[in-house]
Design an enzyme around this catalytic site. Structure first.
Site, short mmCIF file in Angstrom:
data_model
loop_
_atom_site.label_atom_id
_atom_site.label_comp_id
_atom_site.label_asym_id
_atom_site.label_seq_id
_atom_site.Cartn_x
_atom_site.Cartn_y
_atom_site.Cartn_z
N SER A 168 0.81 -1.20 0.00
CA SER A 168 0.00 0.00 0.00
C SER A 168 0.86 1.27 0.00
O SER A 168 1.58 1.51 -0.96
CB SER A 168 -0.95 -0.05 1.20
N ASP A 344 -9.87 -5.57 -4.13
CA ASP A 344 -9.21 -4.58 -3.27
C ASP A 344 -9.88 -3.22 -3.49
O ASP A 344 -9.85 -2.67 -4.59
CB ASP A 344 -7.73 -4.51 -3.64
N HIS A 376 -7.77 -5.68 0.46
CA HIS A 376 -6.53 -4.92 0.70
C HIS A 376 -5.68 -5.52 1.80
O HIS A 376 -4.45 -5.50 1.73
CB HIS A 376 -6.89 -3.47 1.04
#
Length: 404
Positions: A168, A344, A376
């Site tokens: 991320s 996601d 995610h």
């Protein structure tokens, strides 16, 4: 962005529950968790060029001896996402956690901690209780924190380069730094493994999209009045929510899970539900309110701009009224492996296909791995991640390091 954001909604629900069971890892640090499972843990610190003191955690080896041809271990550096910490790579059981899997494969494992999280709350001259300590966003992480940590690892290990795995925000900072690289930094990154990669976040879904579109003005107003400060630190309230809700009765633990899925994407079938209280007790790990403002600006903008200080300050800082855009087309010299999913909601499929993949030079994309059902958080906590992601990466790095 990581599972830490679940606690934003959970903390208001936390009440004492006599049925809740407390896992000892709820109150442990990353090094303590590492040692609990029988691995060696080491702590290092490095000071950035702008004075922030960052803490690094290291697992120098696993439980078995692995011999390498040149006598030196390969080094892997793992970088957490937004509001997270080094703990993320260690919070599942050893055979399920990336840090332990790489250590047992013979790697020298290093875990980074960006400024403002649980482990990186110091500065040479500033105090965390003062607003000026918090005047930064991921811009500064990409500019100062990332190279400082990488250089420290290479200095200690005596290696010239390492393998980088980010999740991320840990991918965003690497993409951004590489986009401005003069060619020197890229040589230090053997391969870049981007889990839930982030460029544009225009098309994010779920709770964070709702917040960015409908409450961002209120958040901006609060920020303008009170100035820079700490956002969602890891404190007693978060640990209370983790213990009494996520570790409570089934109906309450299901609520905890569902709040997380509201943020990350559709319900996952690959979570170890007994570990969810541990996840929620360590995340959120804190960041700056200015960093959250920067993320909101990205949702509005639809690209990857530098922090927007307003036209007057932008002219002073950037020489133009609007913040400049990070140019991902300029990235070169580092092989990139992408791991992303249709499920996601934060590293959204539309953002990846319409923004990231249209800007990254195809010549540097070594692999483009697409999953249909990873939300995610599954890239870090998912029970299928070891076989789908971590072990294949171990194999790639091992063959590369051995010259095969």
């Amino acid at each position: 962005m990581c599972s830490s954001l679940c606690a934003l909604l959970l903390v208001i629900l936390a009440v004492h529950n006599v049925h809740a069971k407390s896992d000892p890892e709820l109150h442990m640090t990353t090094p303590q968790i590492i040692e609990r499972w029988g691995y060696p843990a080491m702590i290092y610190s490095v000071t950035t060029d702008d004075g922030y003191i960052l803490e690094l955690h290291r697992i120098p080896h696993g439980k078995t001896n692995v011999t390498w041809p040149n006598g030196k271990q390969p080094v892997v550096f793992m970088q957490h996402g937004l509001l997270c910490a080094s703990t993320d790579w260690t919070m599942n059981l050893p055979e399920q956690s990336a840090a332990f899997i790489f250590a047992d494969a013979g790697f020298d494992v290093w875990l980074g901690n960006m400024r403002g999280n649980t482990y990186s709350m110091k500065h040479k001259n500033l105090k965390a209780s003062h607003s000026d300590f918090w005047e930064w966003s991921w811009d500064e992480m990409a500019t100062y924190d990332l190279p400082a940590m990488i250089d420290k690892v290479l200095e200690v290990t005596g290696q010239e380069s390492l393998y980088y795995m980010g999740h991320s925000q840990g991918t965003l900072t690497m993409f951004s730094h590489l986009s401005k690289d003069d060619g020197i930094f890229a040589k230090k990154i053997k391969k870049f493994f981007a889990l839930a990669p982030v460029g544009s976040v225009k098309d994010i879904k779920g709770f964070l999209s709702f917040f960015a579109h409908y409450f961002s003005l209120e958040f901006d107003g609060w920020f303008d009045v009170f100035g820079a400060g700490e956002f969602l630190p890891n404190n007693w309230a978060m640990k209370l929510a983790a213990k009494d809700i996520c570790g409570g009765l089934k109906i309450e633990s299901d609520l905890c899970d569902n709040v997380c899925f509201l943020i990350a994407g559709p319900e996952s079938d690959q979570w170890n539900s007994t570990r969810v209280p541990v996840y929620a007790s360590h995340d959120p790990a804190g960041t700056a309110t200015q960093n959250i403002v920067h993320w909101i600006q990205m949702v509005r903008h639809g690209g990857v701009p530098a922090y927007d200080w307003g036209s007057k300050e932008n002219k002073k800082k950037y020489g133009q009224a609007n913040p400049p855009e990070y140019d991902f087309t300029a990235i070169k010299g580092t092989q990139i492996y992408l791991y992303w999913s249709d499920a996601d909601w934060l590293a959204d499929k539309t953002d990846i296909t319409n923004y990231l993949l249209t800007r990254l030079n195809p010549a540097i994309i070594a692999q483009n791995n697409y999953f249909t059902d990873y939300n995610h958080f599954d890239f870090v906590f998912g029970l299928r991640a070891p076989n789908d992601i971590y072990l294949p990466i171990v194999d790639i790095c091992t063959k590369d390091y051995n010259g095969k």
